[in-house]
Design an enzyme around this catalytic site. Structure first.
Site, PDB file in Angstrom:
ATOM      1  N   LYS A 120       0.822  -1.219   0.000  1.00 33.78           N
ATOM      2  CA  LYS A 120       0.000   0.000   0.000  1.00 33.78           C
ATOM      3  C   LYS A 120       0.853   1.264   0.000  1.00 33.78           C
ATOM      4  O   LYS A 120       2.031   1.247   0.362  1.00 33.78           O
ATOM      5  CB  LYS A 120      -0.972  -0.051   1.173  1.00 33.78           C
ATOM      6  N   ARG A 133      -3.631 -10.063   4.747  1.00 31.27           N
ATOM      7  CA  ARG A 133      -4.058 -10.131   3.341  1.00 31.27           C
ATOM      8  C   ARG A 133      -2.913  -9.582   2.496  1.00 31.27           C
ATOM      9  O   ARG A 133      -2.563  -8.404   2.629  1.00 31.27           O
ATOM     10  CB  ARG A 133      -5.336  -9.290   3.181  1.00 31.27           C
TER      11      ARG A 133
END
Ligand code: HH2
Length: 301
Positions: free
Chosen positions: A234, A269
């Site tokens: 991210k 995840r």
């Protein structure tokens, strides 16, 4: 083992007390921020699922709608057109884990109850809802199947969320929202033991806020349901890694996963499964060593 470390997903129960579960990401999309376009072809997506399971992904998270900042919603029919062949192939032949350890659970990343219902008919075990029940029919759809449900914190929609990053205490506000959505899920008939919670790293969060959520993972793990953390590749990592693009954030992603696990996350995840499995085993062992020391009554000795 405490009840809050068991996660029921239809007929399967994951015991997350000693070993963190790794959820491998397979985006069946043309435009996801890091793997967009690579697995839009159903055969490529199924092959990727089998590869990630062989690397040790306990769950496979199939998404047919990018939720990167600014992304527009994808209609349910289009999500299903992308997902159905992949789900059908996995139902016919589940993706095997290494060493005869069984098969990976199938999760579908969607905000749409129509998509969830069809995915559950095709055998999905988990619905990963980044909107945490904004669709009023979602709770009942998941409850009817006895499936697992991930409730993630976000504000607004992926299109609007980065305009909604004003918080007092970000962790307290995320916790309050997750408590409220958990109650909403239970009121719709979802068993509490089927729920997992997620702070939504990068969803309506600045880089600093994502880092603060990561640093204070333990406070969210204390909510009493397994905590899922998705920090993989991210953009908050880019800032810390001299502007590295998404495909060059592996070490940062591994560090974030290990920190989250040490502080109480039960599921991570990720895009890079093999490397993450190895990293979180070390974090699992360190967490167990800390717990053993605390239970001997010598936290500081
Ligand atoms: N992050 C993304 C998508 N779904 N679901 C949960 N529960 N938690 C997350 O942190 C999360 C999520 C975004 O990552 P990715 O799927 O790689 O990208 P895109 O949304 O562009 O497909």
């Amino acid at each position: 083992m405490s009840a809050s470390s068991l996660w029921r997903c239809r007929g399967r129960v994951l015991d997350l007390s000693a070993r963190t579960a790794v959820m491998g990401i397979v985006n069946v999309t043309p435009d996801s921020f890091s793997d967009g376009g690579r697995f839009l072809d159903p055969a490529a997506a199924v092959a990727r699922c089998r590869e990630l399971a062989a690397e040790g992904a306990d769950l496979l998270d199939l998404g047919a709608e990018s939720t990167r900042p600014g992304a527009a919603a994808v209609p349910p029919e289009e999500q299903l057109r992308r997902l159905e062949p992949v789900l059908a192939a996995l139902a016919a032949r589940p993706a095997e884990l290494p060493g005869g350890a069984g098969t990976a659970l199938v999760s579908v990343d969607t905000r749409s109850a129509v998509v969830a219902k069809r995915a559950l008919e095709l055998g999905a075990h988990v619905i990963n809802d980044v909107s945490a029940l904004d669709d009023p029919d979602m709770g009942a759809a998941v409850a009817a199947a006895g499936a697992g449900l991930v409730l993630m914190h976000m504000r607004g929609t992926p299109e609007t969320m980065q305009r909604e990053t004003a918080y007092g205490d970000v962790v307290a506000e995320v916790a309050a929202h997750l408590r409220e959505r958990r109650a909403r899920a239970v009121a719709a008939g979802v068993a509490d033991e089927c729920l997992a919670l997620d702070p939504g790293i990068g969803f309506a969060k600045s880089g600093e806020q994502s880092l603060e959520l990561l640093a204070r993972t333990a406070e969210l793990a204390a909510l009493g349901r397994p905590l899922l953390v998705g920090a993989s590749r991210k953009s908050f990592l880019s800032r810390l890694l001299d502007g590295a693009p998404a495909d060059q954030r592996l070490e940062g992603s591994l560090a974030a996963a290990a920190l989250a696990v040490f502080e109480g996350a039960a599921i991570v995840r990720v895009h890079d499964v093999a490397a993450t499995v190895r990293a979180v085993r070390v974090a699992d062992a360190a967490r167990a060593a800390r717990a053993a020391r605390t239970s001997r009554g010598t936290p500081n000795g």
